[in-house]
Design a protein around this motif. Structure first.
Motif, PDB file in Angstrom:
ATOM      1  N   PHE A 104       0.841  -1.193   0.000  1.00  0.00           N
ATOM      2  CA  PHE A 104       0.000   0.000   0.000  1.00  0.00           C
ATOM      3  C   PHE A 104       0.881   1.249   0.000  1.00  0.00           C
ATOM      4  O   PHE A 104       2.024   1.166   0.417  1.00  0.00           O
ATOM      5  N   PRO A 105       0.423   2.404  -0.468  1.00  0.00           N
ATOM      6  CA  PRO A 105      -0.926   2.682  -0.947  1.00  0.00           C
ATOM      7  C   PRO A 105      -1.235   1.959  -2.267  1.00  0.00           C
ATOM      8  O   PRO A 105      -0.316   1.634  -3.015  1.00  0.00           O
ATOM      9  N   HIS A 106      -2.535   1.750  -2.522  1.00  0.00           N
ATOM     10  CA  HIS A 106      -2.941   1.043  -3.737  1.00  0.00           C
ATOM     11  C   HIS A 106      -2.985   2.002  -4.924  1.00  0.00           C
ATOM     12  O   HIS A 106      -2.811   3.212  -4.767  1.00  0.00           O
ATOM     13  N   VAL A 107      -3.244   1.440  -6.098  1.00  0.00           N
ATOM     14  CA  VAL A 107      -3.181   2.262  -7.319  1.00  0.00           C
ATOM     15  C   VAL A 107      -4.507   2.961  -7.658  1.00  0.00           C
ATOM     16  O   VAL A 107      -4.557   3.761  -8.573  1.00  0.00           O
ATOM     17  N   TRP A 108      -5.568   2.624  -6.948  1.00  0.00           N
ATOM     18  CA  TRP A 108      -6.881   3.096  -7.392  1.00  0.00           C
ATOM     19  C   TRP A 108      -7.115   4.582  -7.097  1.00  0.00           C
ATOM     20  O   TRP A 108      -6.634   5.127  -6.098  1.00  0.00           O
ATOM     21  N   CYS A 109      -7.914   5.226  -7.940  1.00  0.00           N
ATOM     22  CA  CYS A 109      -8.221   6.658  -7.787  1.00  0.00           C
ATOM     23  C   CYS A 109      -9.122   6.871  -6.565  1.00  0.00           C
ATOM     24  O   CYS A 109      -9.884   5.980  -6.195  1.00  0.00           O
ATOM     25  N   PRO A 110      -9.089   8.072  -6.009  1.00  0.00           N
ATOM     26  CA  PRO A 110     -10.082   8.401  -4.980  1.00  0.00           C
ATOM     27  C   PRO A 110     -11.478   8.259  -5.580  1.00  0.00           C
ATOM     28  O   PRO A 110     -11.704   8.682  -6.712  1.00  0.00           O
ATOM     29  N   GLY A 111     -12.368   7.616  -4.837  1.00  0.00           N
ATOM     30  CA  GLY A 111     -13.747   7.473  -5.311  1.00  0.00           C
ATOM     31  C   GLY A 111     -13.985   6.247  -6.164  1.00  0.00           C
ATOM     32  O   GLY A 111     -15.125   5.937  -6.509  1.00  0.00           O
ATOM     33  N   CYS A 112     -12.941   5.526  -6.503  1.00  0.00           N
ATOM     34  CA  CYS A 112     -13.111   4.301  -7.297  1.00  0.00           C
ATOM     35  C   CYS A 112     -13.831   3.246  -6.467  1.00  0.00           C
ATOM     36  O   CYS A 112     -13.622   3.150  -5.264  1.00  0.00           O
ATOM     37  N   GLY A 113     -14.654   2.434  -7.127  1.00  0.00           N
ATOM     38  CA  GLY A 113     -15.419   1.425  -6.385  1.00  0.00           C
ATOM     39  C   GLY A 113     -14.705   0.089  -6.217  1.00  0.00           C
ATOM     40  O   GLY A 113     -15.195  -0.785  -5.494  1.00  0.00           O
ATOM     41  N   ILE A 114     -13.571  -0.084  -6.871  1.00  0.00           N
ATOM     42  CA  ILE A 114     -12.941  -1.416  -6.866  1.00  0.00           C
ATOM     43  C   ILE A 114     -12.564  -1.853  -5.442  1.00  0.00           C
ATOM     44  O   ILE A 114     -12.750  -3.012  -5.061  1.00  0.00           O
ATOM     45  N   GLY A 115     -12.085  -0.878  -4.647  1.00  0.00           N
ATOM     46  CA  GLY A 115     -11.705  -1.205  -3.268  1.00  0.00           C
ATOM     47  C   GLY A 115     -12.898  -1.685  -2.449  1.00  0.00           C
ATOM     48  O   GLY A 115     -12.745  -2.522  -1.542  1.00  0.00           O
ATOM     49  N   ILE A 116     -14.082  -1.171  -2.777  1.00  0.00           N
ATOM     50  CA  ILE A 116     -15.288  -1.596  -2.042  1.00  0.00           C
ATOM     51  C   ILE A 116     -15.589  -3.056  -2.371  1.00  0.00           C
ATOM     52  O   ILE A 116     -15.943  -3.850  -1.499  1.00  0.00           O
ATOM     53  N   VAL A 117     -15.389  -3.424  -3.630  1.00  0.00           N
ATOM     54  CA  VAL A 117     -15.595  -4.829  -4.018  1.00  0.00           C
ATOM     55  C   VAL A 117     -14.572  -5.709  -3.292  1.00  0.00           C
ATOM     56  O   VAL A 117     -14.907  -6.791  -2.788  1.00  0.00           O
ATOM     57  N   MET A 118     -13.351  -5.201  -3.197  1.00  0.00           N
ATOM     58  CA  MET A 118     -12.324  -5.973  -2.487  1.00  0.00           C
ATOM     59  C   MET A 118     -12.736  -6.187  -1.035  1.00  0.00           C
ATOM     60  O   MET A 118     -12.597  -7.286  -0.494  1.00  0.00           O
ATOM     61  N   ARG A 153      -5.766  -5.419 -10.663  1.00  0.00           N
ATOM     62  CA  ARG A 153      -4.668  -5.185  -9.723  1.00  0.00           C
ATOM     63  C   ARG A 153      -4.981  -5.702  -8.327  1.00  0.00           C
ATOM     64  O   ARG A 153      -4.116  -5.731  -7.456  1.00  0.00           O
ATOM     65  N   MET A 154      -6.217  -6.107  -8.115  1.00  0.00           N
ATOM     66  CA  MET A 154      -6.639  -6.479  -6.762  1.00  0.00           C
ATOM     67  C   MET A 154      -5.779  -7.563  -6.105  1.00  0.00           C
ATOM     68  O   MET A 154      -5.413  -7.424  -4.928  1.00  0.00           O
TER      69      MET A 154
END
Ligand code: TPP
Ligand code: SF4
Lengths: 281, 379
Positions: free
Chosen positions: A18-32, A60-61
């Motif tokens: 971490f930190p991860h590559v995802w943008c602020p507000g991206c939903g992918i982290g929520i799925v993770m 990338r998850m």
């Protein structure tokens, strides 16, 4: 919203990646987060879990999660996953893919994985575009939507992912959104528990590309849109086609019992070996 | 299942399937394509008898991907293809090299480009085997010239892939693949079967890409209790993506060095009367058989020629070509393509050596007579 509970750190490669590559507000982290909570609720051993992905933001998850993890080639997650599963049927194999990954370049693999009904859980994060490469259209981009490669509006109809995979033979097909996160936890859990090929399509905002190109507002606005514009399967059943038009239907869309591929293969081996034993050479 | 020590009439592709079974293959993922299909058909029949997996995938990209997944899951794995299928596998081959996954890819070469002459012979994929993937990395490719060699070299390909943790290519061709020959199989005890070294380190210390002494580290498999990450992104010793220059350099150097520092174990050539001859035929695969026949025919005409055969095509036998061919008057290079390995021979020999091509791309073998004709012109 489900809380980020301390036990989740048990599943993250927290110190390293971490930190991860995802943008602020991206939903992918929520799925993770949902995947972690679903696995935790099942009490599965991390050594038994095999997480496979293709290429893209979604894919990338695996690097963040402390399971057996495999980040493959664009579109090929399920083909690799099929090999891992057959070599080691005891593994609980999960594939995470973006919509382009799963349905464009990987479209052939996913319909065949569904047809074989191999025991793999597919989680498709559908953000209606290609996030990683900068917002080009994908097979789920809605008509008229603007993307980097449909600047004048999309003129191809999108796939109904769930209908497609249900028709192809999947044992379990569900749709979730990252707004309805508790519901998503439950659907992913059901998919994980289901023997055979199971699919959860998780609708997720890509504010950076899709949201901006279509002036959908920030991530919160995009999430609110999911809240206001979707209905559960139960509710949908009571609605007229006119009322349903343009609405996203959430929940379990197909479930069936069918023979699973690795079981069938094991039976085939036993049958062949039985025969071989009868007729000594 | 394997006719150890017995003599049989066997087809080249069948010998490859038997070699794979002898090596302990546990997974075959493939897609039918002439002239390689017999390999898949035989394994479809045989693998379930051993509890191994045969699966016909939806295309060649899926085939090579499933093979890599299976290998990471601990299974010795292989696929077999030809021409168009080999092209489709290139991205996967690069992935296998980068992620250091052991498996075997058989390419039974047929005439191209494109669909070409599906049932006819060629050696058109020699350079694709070397340079077909994107990026830059060494490869290992072996080239059989008889049915017995199909058996032996499949075993060698598996052994090398397990030992070097990399895909190994077996570049057969339509003539060798479909030919039937009397083969006396080796005895079981005379054949060495290697399995990849597995780690003994505690789980928390395990590095999937540790630059152990030979640049190849022991390899855990998924489900063994070692949890690790594999990616095609350039990665560090643990397998996690990196862009740190020192780590990128280490990885790329290791991919190269694990092969180029062990050429003695990899490179194999065969020579026949090369030292005594001023004229040498450089030939491989089925063409090597014509070269040997040409040598005998020339002998009868009191013309002495040698035959030099690269058995390992990649890494190319640079040192051996220099050593054996650089002082010759003439090197005749018959190839079933428009000139591929001939350029390697030219690269390694001085201008004083006359290099004479004999090339065919019409789907037919180069006959001994054609080689004799070329030799007579220069002798
Ligand atoms: C063979 C190949 N073609 C193209 C690409 C470039 N590429 C990387 S990610 C991607 C699309 C990603 O979109 P999606 O699968 O929807 O996932 P997201 O990034 O939106 O999560 C593309 C086209 C690639 N890596 N490999
Ligand atoms: S580009 Fe879109 S999908 Fe990718 S991380 Fe950013 S918001 Fe998420």
């Amino acid at each position: 919203m489900a809380a980020i509970l301390p036990y989740e750190y048990k599943y993250l490669r927290a110190k390293k990646k971490f930190p991860h590559v995802w943008c602020p507000g991206c939903g992918i982290g929520i799925v993770m987060g949902s995947i972690i909570r679903a696995i935790d609720s099942l009490g599965w051993n991390k050594n038994e879990i095999m997480l496979v992905s293709g290429i893209g933001c979604t894919s990338r998850m695996p690097v963040y999660l402390d399971f057996n993890t495999l980040h493959t080639m664009h579109g090929r997650a399920l083909a690799f996953a099929t090999g891992v599963k057959l070599a080691n049927p005891g593994l609980k194999v999960i594939a995470v893919m973006g919509d382009g990954d799963a349905l464009a370049i990987g479209g052939n693999h996913i319909i065949h994985a569904a047809r074989r009904n191999i025991d793999i859980t597919s989680i498709i994060v559908n953000n209606f575009n290609y996030g990683m490469t900068g917002g080009q259209h994908s097979p789920t981009t809605p008509m008229n939507a603007v993307t980097a490669t449909s600047p004048h509006g999309m003129i191809e109809p999108g796939f109904d992912t769930c209908a497609l995979l249900s028709a192809a033979g999947a044992s379990f097909v569900a749709r979730a959104t990252v707004y309805h996160v508790v519901e998503m936890d439950g659907l992913i859990r059901q998919a994980l528990e289901k023997k055979g090929f199971s699919v959860v399509e998780a609708l997720s905002p890509c504010p950076t590309n899709y949201g901006r190109a279509n002036r959908l507002g920030d991530a919160v606005k995009m999430m609110e849109e999911m809240r206001d514009n979707s209905v559960t399967v139960t509710k949908a059943a009571k609605m007229t086609p006119e009322e349903l038009s343009g609405k996203i239907v959430r929940g379990v869309l197909a479930e069936r019992e069918a023979p699973e591929y690795t079981d069938l293969y094991r039976d085939l081996c036993e049958r062949v070996q039985g025969k071989a034993a009868e007729v000594p050479k | 299942m394997i006719p150890w020590g017995e003599t049989r009439l066997v087809q080249g592709n069948e010998a490859i399937a038997l070699g794979a079974l002898a090596s302990g293959i546990r997974f075959f993922g493939g897609y039918p394509i002439t002239p390689s299909t017999e390999v898949a058909e035989i394994l479809a029949r045989r693998l379930p008898e051993t509890g191994g997996v045969f699966i016909q995938m939806e295309d060649e990209i899926a085939s090579i991907s499933s093979v890599m997944g299976a290998s990471l899951g601990g299974a010795k794995a292989m696929t077999a293809t030809s021409g168009p299928g080999f092209s489709l596998m290139q991205e996967g081959l690069g992935y296998g090299c980068m992620a250091e996954i052991p498996f075997v890819v058989v390419d039974v070469m047929r005439a191209g480009p494109s669909t070409g002459l599906p049932t006819q012979v060629s050696q058109g994929d020699v350079m694709q085997a070397r340079w077909g993937t994107h990026g830059d990395h060494p490869v290992i490719a072996l080239c059989p010239a008889s049915v017995r060699e199909c058996f032996d070299m499949t075993i060698r390909a598996f052994n090398l892939s397990e030992e070097f943790r990399t895909p190994v290519l077996l570049l057969s061709d339509e003539v060798i693949g479909h030919m039937r020959e009397r083969v006396t199989f080796p005895r079981r005890e005379d054949v060495r079967i290697l399995d990849r070294p597995v780690p003994e380190t505690p789980v928390e210390w395990y590095e999937h890409y540790h630059p152990a002494p030979s640049n190849v580290s022991p390899m855990a498999s998924y489900g063994s209790g070692y949890r690790f990450h594999v990616t095609g992104l350039t990665h560090d010793r643990q397998g996690f993506p990196t862009r740190r220059i020192d780590e990128v350099d280490e990885k790329m150097a290791r991919l190269k060095n694990k092969i180029v520092r062990r050429l003695d174990e990899l490179v194999e050539v065969k020579t026949h009367d090369v030292e005594q001859s001023r004229v040498v035929i450089f030939a491989y695969g089925s063409v090597y058989r014509s070269a040997l026949a040409a040598q005998v025919m020339l002998e009868k005409k009191h013309k002495k020629v040698g035959v030099f055969r690269p058995v390992t095509l990649w890494p190319f036998p640079d040192r051996e070509v220099k050593e054996y061919l650089d002082e010759k008057d003439v090197v005749i290079v018959p190839e079933l393509n428009q000139g591929q390995l001939i350029h390697e021979v030219e690269r390694l020999t001085s201008d004083c050596v006359r290099i004479v091509p004999v090339q065919r791309v019409d789907g037919y073998e180069i006959t001994p007579e054609e080689i004799v004709g070329a030799a007579m012109e220069v002798m």
